[in-house]
Design a protein around this motif. Structure first.
Motif: not given
Length: 124
Positions: A20-22, A30-33
């Motif tokens: 499943r996509p997050p 996640f992307l902010s890290r």
């Protein structure tokens, strides 16, 4: 795992459910890290004790020997020469990266690089 409908021979084959996509909020956290940097390898980073340390270092460095660049297909040569020319042997920039990377790796870091199929023994 799920099984596909039987094929013409009556047999089924197991397949894995697609992940499943997050959830958007999870992906955003996640992307902010992540930190994406554009630099001449590590030249603009601080290697000091409180400097930059990375869990993952990934680089798509040029690895084609200079003499082979002119023999590449027209489609490949559309890329800038800077993206293709890996130096006389083709691994010079990769070796420089490998030599500098440890100073910027966090404990247990992953380093991912691409190289030519016959260059593994020439690197480092």
């Amino acid at each position: 795992m799920i099984a596909e409908p039987p094929g013409p021979n009556g047999k089924t084959s197991p397949t894995v459910d697609a992940p499943r996509p997050p959830e958007p909020a999870s992906a955003e956290r996640f992307l902010s890290r992540l930190t994406f940097l554009r630099t001449d390898l590590f030249s603009s980073l601080d290697a000091g004790p409180s400097g930059h340390r990375f869990d993952i270092l990934a680089a798509n460095l040029p690895y084609i020997p200079r003499a082979e660049v002119a023999t590449l297909s027209r489609e490949v040569r559309r890329d800038p020469e800077l993206a293709l020319d890996g130096g006389e042997v083709g691994v010079e920039l990769i070796e420089r990266f490998i030599g500098e990377a440890p100073r910027f790796c966090a404990p247990g870091a992953l380093v991912a690089l691409e190289h030519g199929p016959d260059q593994g023994g020439a690197i480092g």
